[in-house]
Structures are given as C-alpha cells and as structure tokens.
Design an enzyme around this catalytic site. Structure first.
Site, PDB file in Angstrom:
ATOM      1  N   ALA A  73       0.834  -1.091   0.168  1.00 33.48           N
ATOM      2  CA  ALA A  73       0.150  -0.038   0.021  1.00 33.48           C
ATOM      3  C   ALA A  73       0.602   1.326  -0.146  1.00 33.48           C
ATOM      4  O   ALA A  73       0.629   2.195  -0.659  1.00 33.48           O
ATOM      5  CB  ALA A  73      -0.809  -0.096   1.230  1.00 33.48           C
ATOM      6  N   TYR A  74       1.765   1.284   0.924  1.00 34.88           N
ATOM      7  CA  TYR A  74       2.907   2.481   0.891  1.00 34.88           C
ATOM      8  C   TYR A  74       3.456   2.578  -0.457  1.00 34.88           C
ATOM      9  O   TYR A  74       3.539   3.920  -1.108  1.00 34.88           O
ATOM     10  CB  TYR A  74       3.778   2.289   2.066  1.00 34.88           C
ATOM     11  N   SER A  75       3.927   1.560  -0.894  1.00 36.35           N
ATOM     12  CA  SER A  75       4.778   1.839  -2.248  1.00 36.35           C
ATOM     13  C   SER A  75       3.852   2.139  -3.416  1.00 36.35           C
ATOM     14  O   SER A  75       4.263   2.855  -4.150  1.00 36.35           O
ATOM     15  CB  SER A  75       5.288   0.165  -2.801  1.00 36.35           C
TER      16      SER A  75
END
Length: 254
Positions: free
Chosen positions: A160-162
C-alpha cells in the site's frame, strides 16, 4: 530542526508563504523551521492537534489547521483559511503520510489499504487541487510532494505504501506538465528511509531491511531531506518541474 536553525540562505524565503502538511513532526516540521528561519511564513497542517500546537510554537508558524488530509472538504476549508491568514499561498509541501501494515499483499487488511491510499495519495491530490488555484491567482507557486524510493522500487510487505508513493510520483509528473507555463513548478521528493517518528509505525525488521538497501549503509537524517525540499520550494528551482529529487544514499539513481 529547531527554531534556532542558522540558515546559510538568510532571506531566501522573504515574502513567501507556505502550507506544510504533516507539519507537527519529522520532515514537515524541519522544513517549516527552515522556511521561517529564511524569512518566510508558514501554515502547518496536521492531524495531531497537540503536536501541531507544539510545533507551531517552536518554529514560529503563522497559522495552524488540525485536519485529516484524506477529508476533501476539510482540505478545501483549510486551504481557504490558510490563504486568508497568510494573504497568499506560494508554496505547498505535502509531507503528511502513514506507512500502513507490514504484511504480504494476499494478507493485506482492506481497511488499512484504503486508509494508506486515502492519506498518502488522495490527500496529496486534494491538497494540490485546492491550493493550485491560489497559486495561479498569484502567478507563482512551488509544490513539493513527498514520495519515496518505495514508489520507484516497491518494498516487499509494504504494498500500500509503495503503491501510494508511486501514485504521488505519477500525479506530480502530470501536475508539473499542466502548470509548466503558468509560473507554478511541481516536483516530488523520493527519499530513502530517514530518521523520523514515522519509523515507529514499522517493525524493526522492516527498518533493518530498508537500511540494508542503502549503499551508504545508514538511514538518512531529516535535515538532509529538508535541505532538498527547501531548494525545491525556492525560486532557485526554476527550470525543473514534473520531476523527482532523490535523497536515498545511492539507493536510486534515476
């Protein structure tokens, strides 16, 4: 970065105003201290109301807004209030963000995925959408959207962060091209992991993994990224837009 920071660029931001999201701590707070020390005025936005008050007092902020950047209506209201308080908005530094869960894609909690995308990507979009009109009205602007090397390379167990940071890079490239002839410059910062309160959201194993990917063999310091942001936010950055600036200790070179 403390309010007593001695800038080698005294006066660089004289007459300039900035909105800084995630301004209660970490990179946002360090950037705010530099801009104020270099002659500018800042409005700090953050979800952490108590931390926001402390940061505002320390760096000498002119205005604060306690809000969740994933709330479009709240962002629109904060943009209007900050413009009124500052008299104009010359600079946006969008640094608010969260890490999300540290698990494989097939185990990723749906609510957590949505929350990361809402804050890290949708929040940046809302801030740009609501603040750009004020910049266009003034014929000048500098936008710095904080992405990550994770948005270029992808970190395992941080999908999700990436994905959100890759989205920030793409959004900024589109925005910079749209505004290229209108006096507003937009770029993104792609730092590797640096010492910041956001690391408290991660297990030590993930931090160690990210440190191991950095050729310099250490995490970055917040002041190193803050210095780059302040160049990007200044008039000196005049012929680079729709691009990324790297502070990754050699991890990414493109």
């Amino acid at each position: 970065m403390s309010a007593t920071y001695a800038s080698p660029y005294l006066g660089r931001f004289t007459g300039r105003t900035a909105v800084i999201t995630g301004g209660a701590s970490g990179l946002g707070r360090a950037v705010a201290a530099r801009i104020v020390a270099e002659g500018g005025r800042v409005a700090l936005w953050d979800l952490d109301a108590d931390g926001l008050k402390e940061a505002a007092a320390q760096v000498g902020a002119s205005h604060v807004e306690a809000l969740d950047v994933s709330d479009q209506a709240a962002v629109a209201a904060a943009a209007k209030a900050s413009n009124a308080a500052l008299g104009k908005i010359d600079i946006l530094v969008a640094s608010a963000g969260i890490t999300g869960a540290t698990v494989p894609v097939h185990e990723f909690p749906l609510d957590n995925w949505r929350r990361v995308i809402d804050i890290n990507l949708n929040g940046v979009f809302y801030c740009c959408r609501e603040i750009v009109p004020f910049m266009l009205a003034g014929g000048y602007g500098r936008i710095v959207n904080v992405a990550s090397v994770a948005g270029k390379e992808g970190n395992p167990n941080a999908s999700a962060y990436s994905a959100s940071k890759a989205g920030v890079i793409g959004l900024t490239k589109s925005l910079g091209k749209e505004l290229a002839t209108l006096g507003v410059i937009a770029n993104s910062l792609t730092p590797a992991t640096f010492e910041s309160p956001i690391l408290e959201q991660l297990p030590r194993s993930q931090v160690d993994y990210m440190r191991g990917k950095i050729p310099m063999g250490r995490l970055g310091e917040v002041d190193e990224s803050a210095a780059m942001v302040c160049f990007m936010a200044s008039q000196e950055c005049s012929f680079t837009t729709a691009s990324t600036f790297d502070t990754s200790g050699g991890r990414t070179t493109y």
